[in-house]
Scaffold this motif. Structure first.
Motif, short mmCIF file in Angstrom:
data_model
loop_
_atom_site.label_atom_id
_atom_site.label_comp_id
_atom_site.label_asym_id
_atom_site.label_seq_id
_atom_site.Cartn_x
_atom_site.Cartn_y
_atom_site.Cartn_z
N SER A 99 -70.03 -50.04 -47.38
CA SER A 99 -71.12 -50.04 -46.41
C SER A 99 -71.69 -48.63 -46.23
O SER A 99 -72.83 -48.48 -45.77
CB SER A 99 -70.66 -50.60 -45.07
N LEU A 100 -70.93 -47.62 -46.61
CA LEU A 100 -71.42 -46.24 -46.49
C LEU A 100 -72.60 -45.97 -47.42
O LEU A 100 -73.36 -45.03 -47.20
CB LEU A 100 -70.29 -45.25 -46.78
N LEU A 101 -72.76 -46.79 -48.45
CA LEU A 101 -73.92 -46.64 -49.33
C LEU A 101 -75.22 -47.01 -48.61
O LEU A 101 -76.31 -46.70 -49.09
CB LEU A 101 -73.76 -47.52 -50.57
N PHE A 102 -75.10 -47.67 -47.46
CA PHE A 102 -76.27 -48.13 -46.72
C PHE A 102 -76.49 -47.35 -45.42
O PHE A 102 -77.19 -47.81 -44.53
CB PHE A 102 -76.14 -49.63 -46.43
N PHE A 123 -62.55 -38.12 -45.48
CA PHE A 123 -63.80 -37.36 -45.42
C PHE A 123 -64.46 -37.24 -46.79
O PHE A 123 -65.68 -37.37 -46.91
CB PHE A 123 -63.56 -35.97 -44.82
N LEU A 124 -63.69 -36.99 -47.84
CA LEU A 124 -64.27 -36.84 -49.17
C LEU A 124 -64.92 -38.14 -49.63
O LEU A 124 -66.05 -38.14 -50.12
CB LEU A 124 -63.22 -36.38 -50.18
N LEU A 128 -68.97 -38.58 -50.29
CA LEU A 128 -69.48 -38.99 -51.60
C LEU A 128 -70.34 -40.25 -51.51
O LEU A 128 -71.46 -40.30 -52.03
CB LEU A 128 -68.33 -39.20 -52.58
N LEU A 129 -69.82 -41.28 -50.85
CA LEU A 129 -70.57 -42.53 -50.76
C LEU A 129 -71.85 -42.37 -49.93
O LEU A 129 -72.91 -42.91 -50.28
CB LEU A 129 -69.70 -43.64 -50.17
#
Length: 149
Positions: A99-102, A123-124, A128-129
């Protein structure tokens, strides 16, 4: 150089919980003459990079707030109540890290970054995402604007 710093700053502020948007500024700077010179292409890459970096760093602020300010959730000024937190955490668990891609989406993007901090997403992985999602959004926006202008 000042333009890139301004884009990065506006993108940073728009990724925090402040009600701002960086798209209009990025669009205004991405409209270039129809020439395909290397100089203009390099400028567009730098514009996208500045916007992505600023927006991702702003999302990192939200992650940090979610990660470290949960101890204040019982205070009256805390922006999210217990029921809202549980509902958001349930949704995040359902859709997971992807969901972090959105996080670039209006209205839901900033809360996703906050909840990711609450859920202690590494955190990394978060960075990144989030950067991939936000970078893709700016790349598409700049490309489309440059084609239409």
């Amino acid at each position: 150089m000042l333009t890139l710093m301004m884009v990065a700053l506006v993108a940073f502020l728009s990724a925090t919980l402040l009600p701002l948007g960086s798209e209009a500024l990025v669009l205004s700077y991405s409209c270039q003459p129809p020439s395909l010179s290397l100089h203009i292409t390099a400028n567009l890459w730098m514009l996208g990079l500045a916007a992505t970096l600023g927006n991702t760093l702003g999302a990192c602020v939200n992650w940090w707030l979610g990660r470290y300010l949960l101890v204040y959730q019982h205070k009256s000024w805390f922006p999210v109540k217990e029921a809202g937190l549980q509902k958001a955490q349930k949704h995040f668990q359902r859709y997971g890290y992807w969901s972090l891609l959105f996080t670039w989406l209006p209205l839901i993007g900033d809360p996703i970054t906050f909840i990711a901090g609450l859920m202690r997403v590494p955190f990394l992985l978060f960075t990144l995402l989030t950067a991939v999602g936000k970078g893709t959004r700016y790349a598409v926006l700049i490309y489309a604007a440059n084609q239409l202008c």
